[in-house]
Structure formats: structure tokens, C-alpha cells
Design an enzyme around this catalytic site. Sequence first.
Site, PDB file in Angstrom:
ATOM      1  N   ASP A   2      -2.684  76.784  46.326  1.00  0.00           N
ATOM      2  CA  ASP A   2      -3.278  77.588  45.446  1.00  0.00           C
ATOM      3  C   ASP A   2      -4.617  78.232  46.247  1.00  0.00           C
ATOM      4  O   ASP A   2      -5.267  78.983  45.287  1.00  0.00           O
ATOM      5  CB  ASP A   2      -4.587  75.977  44.610  1.00  0.00           C
ATOM      6  CG  ASP A   2      -3.676  75.711  43.606  1.00  0.00           C
ATOM      7  OD1 ASP A   2      -2.623  75.997  43.768  1.00  0.00           O
ATOM      8  OD2 ASP A   2      -3.866  74.662  42.826  1.00  0.00           O
ATOM      9  N   LYS A  10       5.179  63.212  42.901  1.00  0.00           N
ATOM     10  CA  LYS A  10       4.940  62.386  42.274  1.00  0.00           C
ATOM     11  C   LYS A  10       2.955  62.180  42.333  1.00  0.00           C
ATOM     12  O   LYS A  10       1.755  62.368  43.427  1.00  0.00           O
ATOM     13  CB  LYS A  10       4.738  60.770  43.513  1.00  0.00           C
ATOM     14  CG  LYS A  10       4.261  59.413  43.992  1.00  0.00           C
ATOM     15  CD  LYS A  10       3.029  59.226  43.927  1.00  0.00           C
ATOM     16  CE  LYS A  10       3.315  57.731  43.732  1.00  0.00           C
ATOM     17  NZ  LYS A  10       1.538  57.026  43.007  1.00  0.00           N
ATOM     18  N   SER A  52       3.210  62.915  46.742  1.00  0.00           N
ATOM     19  CA  SER A  52       1.490  62.555  47.563  1.00  0.00           C
ATOM     20  C   SER A  52       0.764  63.155  48.316  1.00  0.00           C
ATOM     21  O   SER A  52       0.602  64.601  47.746  1.00  0.00           O
ATOM     22  CB  SER A  52       2.330  60.885  47.150  1.00  0.00           C
ATOM     23  OG  SER A  52       1.213  60.384  47.735  1.00  0.00           O
TER      24      SER A  52
END
Length: 421
Positions: A327, A341, A316
Amino acid sequence: MKSTRFSVIILPILTLFVGWQLGLNTTIIKGESPDLGTSSQTGSGTVRSNPEKEADISLLWTTWKLLMTHYVHPEELITQKMVQGAVRGMVAAVGDPYTLYMTPKENTEFHDMLDGHLQGIGAELSLTDGIVVIQNVIKESPAEKAGLLPEDKIATIDGKTYENMTLDQIVGKIRGQKGTSVTLTIIRAGEDAPLTFTLIRDDIRVPSTEYETKQTAAGTVGLLTINEFGTDTVREIRTILNGLDQNTIKSLIIDLRYNGGGYLDGAVSLSSMFLKEGNVVTVAGRDDDNEVHAVNGKPILPTIPLVVLINQGSASASEIFAGAMKDHGRATIIGMQSFGKGTVQEILDLPGGGSLRVTIARWLTPNGTDLGKVGITPDIVVDRSIEQIRAKQDPQLDAALEFLATGKVVKVKTGTGSTSN
């Protein structure tokens, strides 16, 4: 009706549970209650149903009346309990493990958990293929003091099996008031017979952050462990980072292993401490209604060399932060594949003090990775075996320290026998 949004933390059904649920894999976003109006055409072409007009609830009332009329023990027909059971069954019929009904007691405990206030045994649990497995034990908890270990499997609770029970229900059997006891029968690899542990429940304090330093040949490395993204986490982290002597600390490791999530704002705020600009996460809703969360433009350490540790228990909000760092090329990710998740839950208060936790969206990293499908893949894969955990050996942390000192990781013996980068 009040609402709070999150990405609930839940391993396999990981709602990481600490003798209670840490299953949250929860990322909380403050939000408005959804529109529950009449049927209408949506932007995606789907039609929302209006249960007041379309649902035949005579089946419910007929069953209710038949129970009241015929059940042999009428004193056991407790109205509130029956209503809650009906609501729980309706929500469970949706088939989403992250969408569920919480009773007033469960709702209070859930929010207490986010504040780090719990009573139980201090074990993080997951339910896989009908078997409860201990994922981790909290430091100084009854579980640790009794000798419970990661990968232990719970066979019985107070002598009874838990077949066909949900993780919430199982946790309810283990959790309890301080001073009371619970007996667990444990199946442990390498043991010829089941083991029995009787634990005395206690207050469980889960520190949201911990900080220490490590010495390497290349200088001092800061180690910031974040156990959850709770109510005070961002404030604690900001205090720690603002207090660092950047002339001494050459690099930083952020340990998110077994961090099942918490407030979305926490993941965004943490990302903002290390990124000068850019997006952190996109919340992709049901009607192509995407909500992009960007950094706040006030970084504290935008250039310090950074490593993020993750494992299969990172979920999460942890994955949101790790995904943003990866990224944007801001950090090197070391460890094992994260839990994956990737959905958002909104907590809607219900009459009587209960709440509905309902999945409303999914998470996408800045590059568009769907966290629910793949999770976060480490840049450098390093396993950690159960034997190493029990021996308090940490090849993942060792690899992070080596990488920060030398820029590479020499292959080491880990749980699978190798390290790759």
C-alpha cells in the site's frame, strides 16, 4: 485475568501446524482483559447478554448429574476432563474456527511454539474438506528425513482415521514427546498405492529468521527468510539489518512464504524498519472501535530496493507486513495470493492454566483492504508447483532476483505454466 492478543495464524483452519499447530496464524498484541460486565447498550446499538441472568444452565447440571448417576463405568467420569469438554463444546458452538478453548497442556504448547520450541514431526498441516494436507516440512525435521512432501494427504494416524475431528485434535494425535513414534498413511499424487511412514518425534527448532546472499548480474542481493513472527524475531532481524554492508548489498528480498503469523508488534516493527512514516495496520473491533498502528519513525533501510515473497501459506502478521509494503509502494510483492487470515484473536488466561482464544477484531491494510476477505494479491504472480518444490527449484525466488536485476520478469515455466506481471 491476563490476556494476550494476536491475529491467529490458521490456514483453512490453517492454524499452520508443525506436527503441532503452527496454526496460530497468530498476531499477538498485549492487551487488557475485556469487560465481562452486565448487559448494556453498546455504541453500535447491540446489547451484550449477561449469561448469569439470561442463561438457563440447568440443562448442563441435569446432564452432569444423570451421567454421574447412570453411566455404567463411573471410574471413567473424570471431573476435569468433563469440565474441559463442556467448555470446549461451548466455545466450538460459536462456529468460528479461530475461537477455541485450549487446555493447560495446549496453552503451554501454544506459547512454546511462539518461542520456537516444539516436539513433534516438523510438518505444517492444514485441514481442508475433512482431509489433512501437508503444506510444508521443516528443514532437518523427522518429516523431511522420512521423505514426507508438500501436498501429501494424511489418510490415517497410527492406523486410525480422523473423521469428524478438529485440526487441534488431529495435531494432538501426531504431536508427542521426543523419542516416541507415530505412523502415518499417506496418499501421494502419482503413487498407485498409499505410502506408510513411521516417524520418530524429536525436538523441532523453527528458526524465526535465516539470512544469506545471492549474486546477480546487478550485484549482491540479500535474502532474509522470516519463518514466523515469534518472541525473538524482531531482535534477530534488527541485528541482521544493522550488520549489512549497504555498499555491498544492492537490494533485499524478504521471504514470507509459509509464514503463518505471530506477534502483531513484530509485523509493525518490521514495517518500521523500511518505512519512514505512515500506518501499518488498523485493528477494527466489534463496536467500531478502531486501533491504528503506525510506524515508529526509526527506519533502518528506508530506501533499499525491496521485494517481498508470499504464497498461499503466508498469513496474518505476514499479510500485515506485505500489505503495508504494498500500500505504501515500498516493495514489489511476488508469488501467489496469500491465505487471507484477517481476524485478531485475544488469548485470555482461564483458571487452572487453560486459555480462551477468541476473535475480537479484523485487520485492515493502510488502504483499507480487509485481509480476511481477499488477502494480499502479488504485483507479479508466480506459481511454484509441487514438482518444482520436490526438485528444489524455486521460480518465485528466481523471479524476484530477475526483477531486482532487470526491473522486469520474463515469463518462465511455473506450476501453472506462466508468470504474469
